[in-house]
Motif scaffolding. Structure first.
Motif, PDB file in Angstrom:
ATOM      1  N   GLU A  84       0.816  -1.207   0.000  1.00  0.00           N
ATOM      2  CA  GLU A  84       0.000   0.000   0.000  1.00  0.00           C
ATOM      3  C   GLU A  84       0.855   1.264   0.000  1.00  0.00           C
ATOM      4  O   GLU A  84       0.485   2.273  -0.604  1.00  0.00           O
ATOM      5  N   ARG A  85       2.031   1.205   0.651  1.00  0.00           N
ATOM      6  CA  ARG A  85       2.899   2.380   0.744  1.00  0.00           C
ATOM      7  C   ARG A  85       4.271   2.140   0.112  1.00  0.00           C
ATOM      8  O   ARG A  85       5.221   2.854   0.403  1.00  0.00           O
ATOM      9  N   GLU A  86       4.375   1.153  -0.734  1.00  0.00           N
ATOM     10  CA  GLU A  86       5.665   0.836  -1.348  1.00  0.00           C
ATOM     11  C   GLU A  86       5.469   0.578  -2.838  1.00  0.00           C
ATOM     12  O   GLU A  86       4.751  -0.352  -3.237  1.00  0.00           O
ATOM     13  N   HIS A  87       6.096   1.420  -3.676  1.00  0.00           N
ATOM     14  CA  HIS A  87       5.977   1.297  -5.122  1.00  0.00           C
ATOM     15  C   HIS A  87       7.346   1.503  -5.771  1.00  0.00           C
ATOM     16  O   HIS A  87       8.236   2.126  -5.185  1.00  0.00           O
ATOM     17  N   VAL A  88       7.480   1.005  -6.988  1.00  0.00           N
ATOM     18  CA  VAL A  88       8.652   1.281  -7.816  1.00  0.00           C
ATOM     19  C   VAL A  88       8.154   1.830  -9.150  1.00  0.00           C
ATOM     20  O   VAL A  88       7.327   1.199  -9.818  1.00  0.00           O
ATOM     21  N   LEU A  89       8.650   3.002  -9.505  1.00  0.00           N
ATOM     22  CA  LEU A  89       8.272   3.642 -10.774  1.00  0.00           C
ATOM     23  C   LEU A  89       9.397   3.448 -11.776  1.00  0.00           C
ATOM     24  O   LEU A  89      10.555   3.759 -11.488  1.00  0.00           O
ATOM     25  N   LEU A  90       9.055   2.950 -12.945  1.00  0.00           N
ATOM     26  CA  LEU A  90      10.011   2.823 -14.045  1.00  0.00           C
ATOM     27  C   LEU A  90       9.548   3.708 -15.192  1.00  0.00           C
ATOM     28  O   LEU A  90       8.438   3.526 -15.710  1.00  0.00           O
ATOM     29  N   VAL A  91      10.371   4.670 -15.563  1.00  0.00           N
ATOM     30  CA  VAL A  91      10.108   5.505 -16.736  1.00  0.00           C
ATOM     31  C   VAL A  91      11.134   5.123 -17.796  1.00  0.00           C
ATOM     32  O   VAL A  91      12.340   5.158 -17.543  1.00  0.00           O
ATOM     33  N   LEU A  92      10.646   4.748 -18.972  1.00  0.00           N
ATOM     34  CA  LEU A  92      11.506   4.253 -20.043  1.00  0.00           C
ATOM     35  C   LEU A  92      11.394   5.185 -21.247  1.00  0.00           C
ATOM     36  O   LEU A  92      10.294   5.473 -21.721  1.00  0.00           O
TER      37      LEU A  92
END
Length: 703
Positions: free
Chosen positions: A242-250
């Motif tokens: 709920e409070r942990e994400h990983v964002l990948l921008v390619l």
């Protein structure tokens, strides 16, 4: 600071041992002279801005404050835009203080035209020179991950997904390069800038856990962009909790470069903060867009048909600078080079400690060079020792943002320079740095020729097996993942950390990356290094050993830069012990004789063993004997030369062995050499016989 010594420390050669001098303790930085004129005041401001320092006096050296080659190029661009005069990077190296540059500007010529927003764009927007190369590769090879550029950020805290989606759209709307597709008609490729409503970036949400994150990240990073049908940017959000994400921008490289990624992240951060506050982003309008740059590039460089144009003058320089460049650097590899490069690879990290970093900076200062040049000289020396070559070509990126208007713009501006290092004559390392300095400064003065166009003009032997003109790339002070993380630190309600992601791609045989670290007071804090390698050529253990050798070479030359480069030890203590100890004790009988006789002995020992291709030793010997008799009848024999113009094949082995059996010597000639080079070899060798595929076709088919 003042340090009193009873005596100066000396090396074994009786010279001053700089590394043994005690470090001075600075109680406060001595203030240099203040600006004496409006021009010097402006230059002090430009120095401070480019270097990221609070204050600069007119006596401070640009390089003592942390400047390097790429920043020197940026400084020259800022001076051009601000003061309207053209200043070469060589001048920055020659007079690296504000006082020196202010005086040099009196003789500087008027600056070339600046990049401005086009009042009216043509219906067909051309591609920049750099974009054309990547567009061609995308069409030739199809969509692949080879030129993908990822930024991966771990976000801990309360994440507003709607605000993130809106912020991504805001960034794509702000930078036209991120909403451009590449169409083609009868006249070739051209850019199509989509309106924002047609270019909403996709944010794909993936639910995963820590165990599956790495695989998910790597799969997403290998996405293949269809440049003709979709915008060159995508994003994934991996939900770990709920409070942990990983964002990948390619981003595909055709729309950005290493300098662009922190800019993109900075704008994404600003837009996300504004969207969280319920408003559109409050940022100033960009002065130009990438399409304006492509139009300016064509105008400034001019036509190659005009001998007085900028691009004609620069092409003339490069034709001379790269004349006779070897087509391939033949390093000892673990596997033969495949017919087509796989672009698969790995990466090995390594570190340059702070103490060594400081010694390298001192060496650069003494040589009036940059740390980049010192490390380049050491790398070229190592490659020369590994390959046996004395002419080493390295490719290196140059920022290409020569105008203030481009500094905040996401786009593909970076160019590649070919830096050639001459190690002939066994110079001292200090002398080698001097050679590198002169070569590099000349290259920086002619950096506008796009690499792709340079390849077209020089027309080296083209093969899908290797990169043209150079196979080893050298990157110093690159903008890395951490720079993008630093740009995202202000995401409201979130803690940001880098998340490693590996593409597993290698565009070159070897790629050496270096980035300097500095303490809060600007003192050297070491360098991060990474060696990316082609897994089709090298094992990981070989790459690790090569990185260790480079660090060992840097340590050796920092201690004794006056030692001839041929005497710098590249072996570790363990390797030297193995060579002089264990291997030296393995005695065995060694056959003595000419090669044909030694070959005959091998035929008698193992006639049925495969020797070349599908031929056994016995079959190879029989065919070579028959051909040798024909060669003797054709005039071959002792004291004669036979030119062999054949591609690498089973037949080549037969022919070379036959020439030796005839008593003659062979002159190998690669059929892929330019016609002028082949003609020169024939004329210089004065061979009595030339063997090529036509000659073989005329002889007995049994040969």
């Amino acid at each position: 600071a003042v340090v009193l010594l009873d005596a100066l420390p000396l090396t074994a050669h009786g010279k001053l041992d700089r590394n043994a001098l005690p470090a001075p303790e600075f109680t406060a930085r001595a203030r240099g002279r203040a600006p004496r004129s409006p021009r010097e005041e402006i230059l002090c401001g430009l120095f401070a801005d480019v270097l990221g320092v609070a204050e600069v006096s007119i006596d401070d050296s640009f390089f003592d404050l942390g400047g390097h080659s790429l920043l020197a190029t940026r400084l020259a661009g800022r001076i051009r835009s601000t003061l309207g005069v053209e200043l070469s990077v060589r001048q920055v190296f020659s007079t690296p203080t504000v006082a020196g540059l202010a005086k040099a500007l009196d003789a500087a010529r008027e600056a070339r035209s600046a990049v401005v927003r086009a009042e009216r764009r043509p219906e067909r927007l051309p591609l920049s020179f750099a974009q054309r190369g990547l567009w061609f590769l995308n069409r030739l090879e199809g969509p692949s991950a080879t030129y993908n550029m990822p930024v991966s950020l771990r976000l801990s805290g309360e994440l507003d997904r709607d605000a993130l989606r809106a912020a991504l759209s805001d960034v794509v709307e702000r930078h036209e390069s991120l909403r451009t597709v590449f169409a083609e008609d009868a006249d070739g490729p051209y850019q199509q800038v989509l309106v924002p409503a047609e270019a909403r970036p996709e944010l794909t949400v993936v639910r995963t856990d820590e165990a599956g994150l790495r695989g998910e990240l790597e799969d997403a990073a290998r996405y293949g962009f269809d440049l003709a049908a979709e915008i060159p940017v995508r994003a994934w959000l991996f939900e770990l909790g709920e409070r942990e994400h990983v964002l990948l921008v390619l981003v595909h490289h055709i729309a950005g470069d290493g300098w662009s990624m922190p800019l993109l992240t900075r704008d994404l951060t600003a837009a996300y903060g504004d969207r969280c506050a319920g408003r559109p982003p409050l940022w100033p309008e960009l002065p130009v867009q990438y399409a304006d740059y492509t139009l300016w590039q064509s105008e400034v460089l001019g036509s190659e048909e005009d001998a007085d144009s900028a691009i004609s003058r620069e092409l003339d320089f490069w034709k001379g600078a790269l004349a006779g460049l070897p087509e391939e650097l033949e390093l000892p590899t673990d596997r033969p080079r495949p017919a087509t490069a796989s672009y698969e690879g790995g990466s090995v990290p390594f570190e340059i400690p702070a103490a060594l970093h400081a010694r390298l900076l001192n060496l650069a200062r003494d040589a009036q060079a940059s740390p980049f040049m010192v490390v380049q000289a050491a790398l070229a020396m190592l490659l020369a020792r590994l390959s046996g070559a004395q002419d080493i070509a390295l490719g290196t990126p140059i920022a290409g943002r020569a105008d203030d208007a481009l500094e905040d713009l996401v786009g593909f501006f970076i160019n590649t320079l070919v830096l050639r290092t001459d190690l002939s004559g066994d110079p001292s390392f200090r002398e080698l740095v001097g050679r590198v300095r002169e070569t590099d400064l000349a290259a920086y003065a002619h950096q506008d020729v796009p690499f792709e166009r340079l390849v077209d003009i020089l027309n080296p032997s083209r093969t899908p097996a290797r990169h043209p003109l150079f196979q080893v790339r050298f990157v110093f002070n690159n903008i890395d993942q951490q720079a993008a993380v630093d740009a995202a630190e202000q995401l409201p309600g979130l803690t940001v950390a880098p998340e490693p992601v590996e593409l597993g791609a290698a565009k070159f045989d070897l790629l050496f990356r270096f980035s300097e670290r500095r303490g809060t007071d600007g003192s050297p804090a070491g360098m991060r290094g990474a060696l990316e390698f082609s897994s089709a050529l090298f094992e990981r253990s070989t790459a690790e050993a090569m990185a260790e050798r480079l660090v060992r070479v840097l340590e050796a030359v920092a201690v004794d830069p006056d030692r001839p480069v041929g005497r710098v030890d590249v072996l570790s203590a363990a390797e030297r012990g193995l060579v002089l100890g264990e291997w030296a004790g393995t005695a065995g009988e060694v056959s003595v004789g000419a090669l044909p006789q030694l070959f005959e002995e091998q035929v008698r020992r193992s006639p049925g063993v495969l020797a070349a291709g599908e031929l056994t030793y016995a079959e190879l010997n029989a065919r070579a004997n028959r051909l040798a008799r024909l060669l003797i009848e054709s005039g071959a024999g002792p004291g004669r030369l036979v030119a062999v113009r054949l591609p690498r094949s089973q037949e080549l082995v037969v022919v070379l062995l036959a020439v030796l059996k005839s008593g003659a010597a062979y002159v190998p000639v690669d059929p892929e050499y330019p016609a002028e080079r082949i003609a020169y070899i024939f004329e210089d060798a004065r061979a009595s016989l030339v063997i090529d595929e036509e000659w073989l076709a005329r002889v007995d088919s049994s040969v």
